[in-house]
Design a protein around this motif. Structure first.
Motif, PDB file in Angstrom:
ATOM      1  N   GLU A 151      29.544 -45.708  20.581  1.00  0.00           N
ATOM      2  CA  GLU A 151      31.196 -45.762  19.863  1.00  0.00           C
ATOM      3  C   GLU A 151      31.992 -44.731  20.771  1.00  0.00           C
ATOM      4  O   GLU A 151      31.573 -43.930  21.163  1.00  0.00           O
ATOM      5  N   ARG A 152      33.207 -44.530  20.770  1.00  0.00           N
ATOM      6  CA  ARG A 152      34.081 -43.664  21.523  1.00  0.00           C
ATOM      7  C   ARG A 152      34.262 -42.645  20.643  1.00  0.00           C
ATOM      8  O   ARG A 152      34.140 -42.987  19.067  1.00  0.00           O
ATOM      9  N   GLU A 153      34.011 -41.749  21.382  1.00  0.00           N
ATOM     10  CA  GLU A 153      33.651 -40.531  20.741  1.00  0.00           C
ATOM     11  C   GLU A 153      35.199 -39.265  20.847  1.00  0.00           C
ATOM     12  O   GLU A 153      35.213 -38.988  22.083  1.00  0.00           O
ATOM     13  N   PHE A 154      35.070 -37.896  20.031  1.00  0.00           N
ATOM     14  CA  PHE A 154      35.886 -37.307  20.033  1.00  0.00           C
ATOM     15  C   PHE A 154      35.655 -36.468  20.802  1.00  0.00           C
ATOM     16  O   PHE A 154      34.008 -35.874  21.302  1.00  0.00           O
ATOM     17  N   VAL A 155      36.678 -35.738  21.963  1.00  0.00           N
ATOM     18  CA  VAL A 155      36.186 -34.650  23.121  1.00  0.00           C
ATOM     19  C   VAL A 155      36.951 -33.419  22.393  1.00  0.00           C
ATOM     20  O   VAL A 155      36.197 -32.232  22.457  1.00  0.00           O
ATOM     21  N   ALA A 156      38.840 -33.349  22.647  1.00  0.00           N
ATOM     22  CA  ALA A 156      39.305 -32.808  22.085  1.00  0.00           C
ATOM     23  C   ALA A 156      40.417 -33.143  21.800  1.00  0.00           C
ATOM     24  O   ALA A 156      40.735 -33.725  22.582  1.00  0.00           O
ATOM     25  N   SER A 157      40.714 -31.985  21.056  1.00  0.00           N
ATOM     26  CA  SER A 157      42.830 -32.509  20.711  1.00  0.00           C
ATOM     27  C   SER A 157      43.371 -31.003  21.106  1.00  0.00           C
ATOM     28  O   SER A 157      42.683 -30.413  20.944  1.00  0.00           O
ATOM     29  N   ILE A 158      44.719 -31.158  21.323  1.00  0.00           N
ATOM     30  CA  ILE A 158      45.774 -30.332  21.262  1.00  0.00           C
ATOM     31  C   ILE A 158      47.297 -30.347  20.573  1.00  0.00           C
ATOM     32  O   ILE A 158      47.529 -31.356  20.098  1.00  0.00           O
ATOM     33  N   ASP A 172      39.239 -36.486  14.099  1.00  0.00           N
ATOM     34  CA  ASP A 172      38.321 -37.012  15.153  1.00  0.00           C
ATOM     35  C   ASP A 172      37.983 -38.091  15.778  1.00  0.00           C
ATOM     36  O   ASP A 172      36.709 -38.742  16.030  1.00  0.00           O
ATOM     37  N   LYS A 173      38.097 -38.933  14.556  1.00  0.00           N
ATOM     38  CA  LYS A 173      37.728 -40.887  14.485  1.00  0.00           C
ATOM     39  C   LYS A 173      38.750 -41.321  15.233  1.00  0.00           C
ATOM     40  O   LYS A 173      40.458 -41.659  15.576  1.00  0.00           O
ATOM     41  N   PRO A 174      38.708 -42.083  16.270  1.00  0.00           N
ATOM     42  CA  PRO A 174      39.526 -43.043  16.874  1.00  0.00           C
ATOM     43  C   PRO A 174      40.773 -43.768  16.290  1.00  0.00           C
ATOM     44  O   PRO A 174      41.858 -43.704  16.391  1.00  0.00           O
TER      45      PRO A 174
END
Length: 128
Positions: free
Chosen positions: A44-51, A110-112
């Motif tokens: 599944e697509r997973e969270f890496v980072a956000s800003i 953190d969810k698509p």
């Protein structure tokens, strides 16, 4: 409406580095939170980072903390992901994402499904 185009993927040996970039078009880029997700084959697509829009807040998944750094340049409408000490398990297609509002707040986003705008992705391959 923000449109996103990723670049910078490629092949690298374990321990190496890559820098991904995401170019955005549209208005009010500084008001848009940006994120990076990844998807490995069969996973599944997973969270890496956000800003956050102001760059004051950044968030990372535990496995990349200390190795990856997310940053943005609002004047150039770009967001980058500097990836160091890469591991074979980092191999995936990396996607840039954008969103203006979150029901749970950026820290928990953190969810698509919580992100509405996506780029087409760029492939990262890390060999042992």
């Amino acid at each position: 409406q923000v449109q996103l185009v990723e670049s910078g993927g490629g092949f690298v040996q374990a321990g190496g580095s890559l820098r991904l970039s995401c170019a955005a078009s549209g208005r009010s880029f500084s008001r848009v939170a940006m994120g990076w997700f990844r998807q490995a084959p069969g996973k599944e697509r997973e969270f890496v980072a956000s800003i956050s829009g102001s760059s004051l807040s950044t968030f990372y998944r535990d496995s990349v903390k200390g190795r990856f750094t997310i940053s943005r340049d609002n004047a150039k409408k770009t967001v980058s992901l500097q990836m160091n000490s890469l591991r074979p398990e980092d191999t995936a297609v990396y996607y840039c994402a954008a969103e203006t509002t979150f029901d749970r707040g950026l820290a928990l986003a953190d969810k698509p499904y919580e992100w509405s705008t996506w780029g087409r992705g760029t492939q990262v391959n890390v060999s042992p």
